[in-house]
Design a protein around this motif. Structure first.
Motif, PDB file in Angstrom:
ATOM      1  N   TYR A   1      -1.842  -5.846 -20.472  1.00 49.27           N
ATOM      2  CA  TYR A   1      -1.185  -6.835 -19.049  1.00 49.27           C
ATOM      3  C   TYR A   1      -1.203  -6.070 -18.250  1.00 49.27           C
ATOM      4  O   TYR A   1      -0.433  -5.287 -18.266  1.00 49.27           O
ATOM      5  CB  TYR A   1       0.325  -7.595 -19.735  1.00 49.27           C
ATOM      6  CG  TYR A   1      -0.169  -8.475 -20.993  1.00 49.27           C
ATOM      7  CD1 TYR A   1       0.029 -10.042 -20.990  1.00 49.27           C
ATOM      8  CD2 TYR A   1       0.292  -8.215 -22.161  1.00 49.27           C
ATOM      9  CE1 TYR A   1      -0.130 -10.457 -22.856  1.00 49.27           C
ATOM     10  CE2 TYR A   1      -0.036  -8.980 -23.590  1.00 49.27           C
ATOM     11  CZ  TYR A   1       0.204 -10.461 -23.389  1.00 49.27           C
ATOM     12  OH  TYR A   1      -0.174 -10.638 -24.457  1.00 49.27           O
ATOM     13  N   ALA A   2      -1.720  -6.791 -16.807  1.00 48.80           N
ATOM     14  CA  ALA A   2      -1.703  -7.028 -15.474  1.00 48.80           C
ATOM     15  C   ALA A   2      -0.769  -7.262 -14.772  1.00 48.80           C
ATOM     16  O   ALA A   2      -0.082  -8.004 -14.558  1.00 48.80           O
ATOM     17  CB  ALA A   2      -3.118  -6.683 -14.997  1.00 48.80           C
ATOM     18  N   CYS A   3      -0.152  -6.579 -13.832  1.00 54.22           N
ATOM     19  CA  CYS A   3       0.609  -7.088 -12.571  1.00 54.22           C
ATOM     20  C   CYS A   3      -0.112  -6.161 -11.606  1.00 54.22           C
ATOM     21  O   CYS A   3      -0.124  -5.558 -11.363  1.00 54.22           O
ATOM     22  CB  CYS A   3       2.183  -7.001 -13.033  1.00 54.22           C
ATOM     23  SG  CYS A   3       3.021  -7.033 -11.225  1.00 54.22           S
ATOM     24  N   PHE A   4       0.446  -6.592 -10.170  1.00 52.47           N
ATOM     25  CA  PHE A   4      -0.198  -6.338  -9.529  1.00 52.47           C
ATOM     26  C   PHE A   4       0.805  -5.982  -7.612  1.00 52.47           C
ATOM     27  O   PHE A   4       2.029  -7.176  -8.532  1.00 52.47           O
ATOM     28  CB  PHE A   4      -1.180  -7.445  -8.175  1.00 52.47           C
ATOM     29  CG  PHE A   4      -2.457  -7.176  -9.044  1.00 52.47           C
ATOM     30  CD1 PHE A   4      -3.204  -6.268  -8.475  1.00 52.47           C
ATOM     31  CD2 PHE A   4      -2.590  -8.123 -10.102  1.00 52.47           C
ATOM     32  CE1 PHE A   4      -4.824  -6.446  -9.803  1.00 52.47           C
ATOM     33  CE2 PHE A   4      -4.171  -8.071 -11.047  1.00 52.47           C
ATOM     34  CZ  PHE A   4      -5.399  -7.042 -10.622  1.00 52.47           C
ATOM     35  N   LEU A   5       1.068  -4.797  -7.541  1.00 56.09           N
ATOM     36  CA  LEU A   5       1.835  -5.095  -6.465  1.00 56.09           C
ATOM     37  C   LEU A   5       1.372  -5.301  -5.211  1.00 56.09           C
ATOM     38  O   LEU A   5      -0.012  -5.755  -4.524  1.00 56.09           O
ATOM     39  CB  LEU A   5       2.576  -2.766  -6.580  1.00 56.09           C
ATOM     40  CG  LEU A   5       2.980  -2.577  -5.212  1.00 56.09           C
ATOM     41  CD1 LEU A   5       4.709  -3.826  -5.626  1.00 56.09           C
ATOM     42  CD2 LEU A   5       3.300  -1.123  -4.884  1.00 56.09           C
ATOM     43  N   ARG A   6       2.044  -6.012  -4.451  1.00 57.57           N
ATOM     44  CA  ARG A   6       1.696  -6.400  -3.723  1.00 57.57           C
ATOM     45  C   ARG A   6       2.200  -6.138  -1.911  1.00 57.57           C
ATOM     46  O   ARG A   6       3.647  -5.843  -1.995  1.00 57.57           O
ATOM     47  CB  ARG A   6       1.483  -8.437  -3.176  1.00 57.57           C
ATOM     48  CG  ARG A   6       0.947  -9.183  -3.892  1.00 57.57           C
ATOM     49  CD  ARG A   6       1.347 -10.382  -4.353  1.00 57.57           C
ATOM     50  NE  ARG A   6       0.049 -10.857  -5.795  1.00 57.57           N
ATOM     51  CZ  ARG A   6      -0.997 -10.604  -5.943  1.00 57.57           C
ATOM     52  NH1 ARG A   6      -2.379 -10.269  -5.400  1.00 57.57           N
ATOM     53  NH2 ARG A   6      -1.882 -11.067  -7.187  1.00 57.57           N
ATOM     54  N   SER A   7       2.223  -5.969  -0.273  1.00 53.66           N
ATOM     55  CA  SER A   7       2.527  -5.583   0.400  1.00 53.66           C
ATOM     56  C   SER A   7       4.236  -6.964   0.691  1.00 53.66           C
ATOM     57  O   SER A   7       3.905  -8.396   0.799  1.00 53.66           O
ATOM     58  CB  SER A   7       1.801  -5.587   1.500  1.00 53.66           C
ATOM     59  OG  SER A   7       1.841  -6.004   2.971  1.00 53.66           O
ATOM     60  N   PRO A   8       4.367  -5.856   1.394  1.00 50.31           N
ATOM     61  CA  PRO A   8       6.041  -6.681   1.718  1.00 50.31           C
ATOM     62  C   PRO A   8       5.582  -7.155   3.489  1.00 50.31           C
ATOM     63  O   PRO A   8       6.583  -7.899   3.617  1.00 50.31           O
ATOM     64  CB  PRO A   8       6.934  -5.764   1.472  1.00 50.31           C
ATOM     65  CG  PRO A   8       6.402  -4.546   1.342  1.00 50.31           C
ATOM     66  CD  PRO A   8       5.176  -4.777   1.088  1.00 50.31           C
ATOM     67  N   PHE A   9       4.625  -6.126   4.058  1.00 48.92           N
ATOM     68  CA  PHE A   9       4.950  -6.049   5.620  1.00 48.92           C
ATOM     69  C   PHE A   9       3.303  -6.563   5.739  1.00 48.92           C
ATOM     70  O   PHE A   9       2.515  -7.561   4.941  1.00 48.92           O
ATOM     71  CB  PHE A   9       4.561  -5.160   5.813  1.00 48.92           C
ATOM     72  CG  PHE A   9       5.820  -4.579   5.852  1.00 48.92           C
ATOM     73  CD1 PHE A   9       7.551  -4.070   6.029  1.00 48.92           C
ATOM     74  CD2 PHE A   9       5.706  -3.604   4.741  1.00 48.92           C
ATOM     75  CE1 PHE A   9       8.498  -3.626   6.330  1.00 48.92           C
ATOM     76  CE2 PHE A   9       6.796  -2.681   4.563  1.00 48.92           C
ATOM     77  CZ  PHE A   9       8.599  -3.167   4.668  1.00 48.92           C
ATOM     78  N   ALA A  10       3.087  -8.367   6.802  1.00 49.02           N
ATOM     79  CA  ALA A  10       2.936  -8.456   7.571  1.00 49.02           C
ATOM     80  C   ALA A  10       1.564  -7.489   8.290  1.00 49.02           C
ATOM     81  O   ALA A  10       0.598  -7.869   8.074  1.00 49.02           O
ATOM     82  CB  ALA A  10       3.446 -10.167   8.544  1.00 49.02           C
ATOM     83  N   HIS A  11       1.908  -6.515   8.508  1.00 48.65           N
ATOM     84  CA  HIS A  11       0.949  -5.134   9.041  1.00 48.65           C
ATOM     85  C   HIS A  11       1.294  -4.065   8.729  1.00 48.65           C
ATOM     86  O   HIS A  11       2.984  -4.076   8.955  1.00 48.65           O
ATOM     87  CB  HIS A  11       0.405  -5.533  10.324  1.00 48.65           C
ATOM     88  CG  HIS A  11      -0.805  -5.203  10.552  1.00 48.65           C
ATOM     89  ND1 HIS A  11      -1.245  -5.214  11.934  1.00 48.65           N
ATOM     90  CD2 HIS A  11      -1.715  -4.155  10.144  1.00 48.65           C
ATOM     91  CE1 HIS A  11      -2.416  -4.499  12.248  1.00 48.65           C
ATOM     92  NE2 HIS A  11      -2.566  -4.376  10.898  1.00 48.65           N
ATOM     93  N   ALA A  12       1.166  -3.151   8.328  1.00 47.81           N
ATOM     94  CA  ALA A  12       1.598  -1.584   8.121  1.00 47.81           C
ATOM     95  C   ALA A  12       0.509  -0.438   7.739  1.00 47.81           C
ATOM     96  O   ALA A  12      -0.404  -1.151   6.808  1.00 47.81           O
ATOM     97  CB  ALA A  12       2.525  -1.341   7.002  1.00 47.81           C
TER      98      ALA A  12
END
Length: 781
Positions: free
Chosen positions: A36-47
């Protein structure tokens, strides 16, 4: 057994399994030993991304692997493509930045994927993703397309000079300028077409597998067409021949355009399945879908209409700022330019048009096709401009349209973008809608509402579509030994009823009971060629392809029958599943030969003419040529408004639609109803907000993003003006996006009409209770 005919309301063959809960959605599928896969995603709009530390996540219980873009690049995976570049009106060509599967060096919107975790269970993958530590340096950002081109606005792409993706122009600027100089009447309007989130019922998901013995990647995923996804995997992501890929879409819970393209999660799951030697499954959460499903619309128009004193249009000038998001989705720049732009002016005679579109980047999620894909925006602008012109000139809403419709005697009409409008009875279609909506007695209903303390308004929304999309489609007809017939076709149904309608066409043409027809779609192991389902193309591409494939069967069957009957082919007739020679063509009980008998005989070499291949099986590929079909229609909406709360209720809704030949009235009505419901959602309820200070998506759940409820969607009175299209065998035009095109302007015009005594001449969507209440009290945003 029933032999169905084109034009009958045959019940959907797809529904029994779905109603019983026996559908096969991707999330229902499992393979032995899957991870099973899971993805970490950005908490910021631009960084900027300084470091990504995955050590703790890799050591977490049940974790098999953690991947970042470093490993993706090492294995040479490609980036997500832009498939339809747009010509630039300036010296600068379109800027198409790379769209990596996982972020490289920086993240550009909240939700941008950073890392992939693969574990033994979904919970373990999710827990491990939270253990990944990323060292960010936040960067300035912008989420407002109206500010994207301001010199002081932060750039999304530092290597590019500004936030302009491309400037597109079409039409004759000089002719438009001259017409405006001479025009006694000019109306101008700024119209924001609000950003939408598709919210399909089934979240995005995939199940990926790899077979090392055959070197075959298999992707199970909901889609709008498997052959298209297969080609992207082959050509752009893995850069291997297509025979190494199989894509399967069983049942799909909605699409609306958001499933036309390939997403990073599917590509990475396939890649990980090969690296790890185990199937990999990923199921996105509803929150992830709000962040990362391709959004829609988000265009800001400034439109101007030049008219004579009698209300005759002389020119149209349009500027559109279209938000692309942080990256370019595959068709994103096409939608507001070549897509929606080609129908500016819609079904009115507009002598001169000039369109400018600035496609801009912002630090928001990607924008892509959504039911109508540019044409609802064009219709909405035109209908709002006409309504303002009618108000300024003191001409009735229906009359100003009547004066400007393209007349039947002027068809085919070539519009400013060289699109041929070949058929339509626009004035008659409007009159049909007015009659059935009882337009004539509206003021009586307005007075009755006033007595009850309500404001009542009525509005027209006339739309035109350019349907068709991809120019080729393929159908296979296969005769089985048990007497059944298998139909295989490329375009894919995710709710449109293809199995019913295409089987209906085959039953009508070949005289085969519909119960004996087996339908196959959505698996590239069987479907070797075909297009997407989008752009209202299914009836004119899939339907016509099936129709012509049936004719190919009949033609070969006649040759075989003539051989058996020892007569010439021209003397053989075919009707109701029976071939007949000349001596028995008029005999009620003659010795006719059935299609099944011919199919069996055709398998034997001695029963077929010299030079014929055995069997009646047929593969037919259809190329329709250039141009489009143009479904159109008139929607009339009535609303009541509670002035105390601003609440808008749709109390009457009538449509007269010209979608050409109607293959199945029940299914066509269902398509129109669904489109109107989505158009109503855009007009009254749905809106997407990013916080200007943080870049966070504020409408990131169904608690904050308002979809229409059943109680808010009225019954619809649906009528048809069936004007056949001369450009295809069936005379069809398309219908899937019609409701979403006609509903927003009809509803907005009705609300503005209800508020006319308050001096309101325009409101932008959505017409929420607060926005309407503020307008009543003189606070128009």
């Amino acid at each position: 057994m029933e032999k169905t005919k084109i034009g009958q309301s045959v019940r959907r063959r797809e529904d029994p399994l779905l109603i019983k809960g026996s559908g096969q959605y991707t999330s229902n599928l499992n393979l032995p030993g899957q991870l099973y896969a899971c993805f970490l995603r950005s908490p910021f709009a631009h960084a900027e991304i300084h470091t990504i530390d995955t050590k703790e996540a890799e050591a977490s219980s049940g974790v098999i692997a953690v991947y970042t873009n470093e490993q993706v690049r090492e294995d040479g995976l490609g980036t997500l493509p832009v498939l339809w570049p747009v010509p630039s009106a300036t010296e600068e060509p379109i800027f198409t930045p790379p769209h990596p599967l996982l972020a490289v060096e920086s993240v550009k919107f909240v939700g941008d994927p950073l890392a992939m975790v693969v574990a033994e269970t979904p919970a373990q993958a999710l827990e491990a993703a939270d253990l990944i530590e990323v060292d960010f340096r936040e960067l300035p950002f912008n989420v407002n397309p109206a500010e994207a081109l301001d010199p002081e606005t932060p750039k999304v792409w530092q290597e590019h000079k500004d936030n302009l993706c491309v400037q597109f122009q079409a039409g004759d600027a000089a002719a438009v300028g001259a017409a405006f100089e001479k025009a006694p009447v000019v109306v101008e309007l700024q119209v924001a077409n609000n950003r939408l989130i598709p919210n399909v019922l089934e979240p995005r998901c995939c199940l990926a597998d790899y077979d090392p013995e055959t070197d075959l990647y298999t992707l199970y995923t909901p889609s709008q067409g498997v052959t298209f996804l297969k080609s992207i995997l082959s050509e752009h992501i893995f850069k291997q021949p297509e025979q190494h890929f199989r894509v399967v879409s069983k049942d799909t819970g909605g699409g609306f355009g958001s499933r036309t393209q390939l997403y990073a999660e599917s590509c990475l799951s396939l890649w990980a399945a090969k690296k790890l030697g185990s199937p990999v499954k990923w199921t996105g959460s509803r929150s992830e879908m709000f962040l990362t499903d391709h959004h829609a619309r988000d265009q800001i128009f400034t439109g101007a209409l030049a008219l004579s004193a009698e209300g005759i249009i002389t020119a149209l000038k349009v500027h559109n700022t279209a938000n692309m998001g942080a990256y370019l989705a595959a068709l994103a720049p096409y939608i507001p330019t070549l897509g929606g732009g080609r129908v500016m002016g819609t079904i009115y005679h507009v002598p001169a048009v000039h369109l400018t579109v600035d496609c801009v980047f912002t630090n928001t999620g990607l924008v892509e096709a959504y039911r109508g894909a540019g044409r609802p925006e064009a219709a909405h602008l035109m209908e709002r401009l006409l309504e303002k012109a009618a108000l300024k000139l003191g001409i009735a809403s229906d009359e100003i349209r009547r004066r400007n419709f393209i007349r039947s005697e002027n068809l085919p009409y070539i519009n400013f973008d060289r699109i041929a409008i070949k058929s339509g009875e626009f004035a008659a279609t409007q009159q049909m809608a007015l009659k059935h909506s009882d337009w004539e007695h509206f003021e009586d209903r307005r007075r009755e509402s006033s007595i009850r303390g309500k404001l009542r308004g009525i509005g027209i929304g006339y739309y035109v579509e350019t349907s068709g999309a991809e120019y080729e489609e393929e159908a296979q007809i296969r005769f089985e030994v048990d007497g059944t017939v298998t139909l295989i076709i490329g375009c894919y149904s995710y709710g449109q009823g293809h199995e019913t309608v295409f089987s209906q066409i085959l039953s009508d043409r070949l005289g085969i009971p519909i119960e004996r027809i087996r339908y196959i779609q959505g698996d590239t192991a069987a479907v070797k060629f075909g297009g997407l389902t989008g752009g209202s193309r299914s009836s004119q591409m899939g339907g016509v392809t099936v129709h012509r494939a049936c004719q190919a069967v009949i033609d070969k069957g006649k040759r075989v029958a003539a051989h058996l009957l020892q007569t010439d082919t021209q003397s053989v007739s075919f009707a109701e599943g029976q071939f007949a020679g000349p001596s028995m063509a008029t005999s009620e009980s003659g010795n006719k030969i059935s299609l099944n008998e011919i199919a069996r005989a055709a398998l034997e070499p001695e029963h077929i003419p010299d030079g014929e291949e055995p069997g009646l099986d047929t593969i037919y590929r259809y190329h329709r040529g250039e141009g489009y079909n143009l479904p159109n229609g008139c929607h009339v909406c009535e609303v009541e408004i509670d002035p105390e709360t601003g609440l808008v209720s749709v109390v009457g809704y009538t449509t007269a639609d010209d979608c050409g030949k109607i293959l199945n009235p029940m299914i066509v009505e269902g398509q129109i109803q669904g489109g109107i419901a989505q158009g109503l959602g855009q007009a009254l309820l749905e809106d997407t907000h990013y916080d200007a200070d943080s870049g966070q998506l504020l409408t990131g759940s169904l608690m904050d993003y308002c979809l229409p409820k059943a109680s808010q969607v009225p019954s619809f009175d649906i009528f048809f003006n069936e004007v056949l299209d001369p450009a295809n065998d069936l005379g069809v035009k398309g219908v899937g996006e019609s409701g979403a095109c006609g509903a927003p302007p009809a509803i907005v015009n009705a609300v503005v009409n209800a508020l006319k005594d308050y001096g309101v001449t325009h409101l932008d969507m959505p017409l929420t209770s607060e926005r309407v209440w503020r307008a009543i009290h003189g606070d128009v945003d």
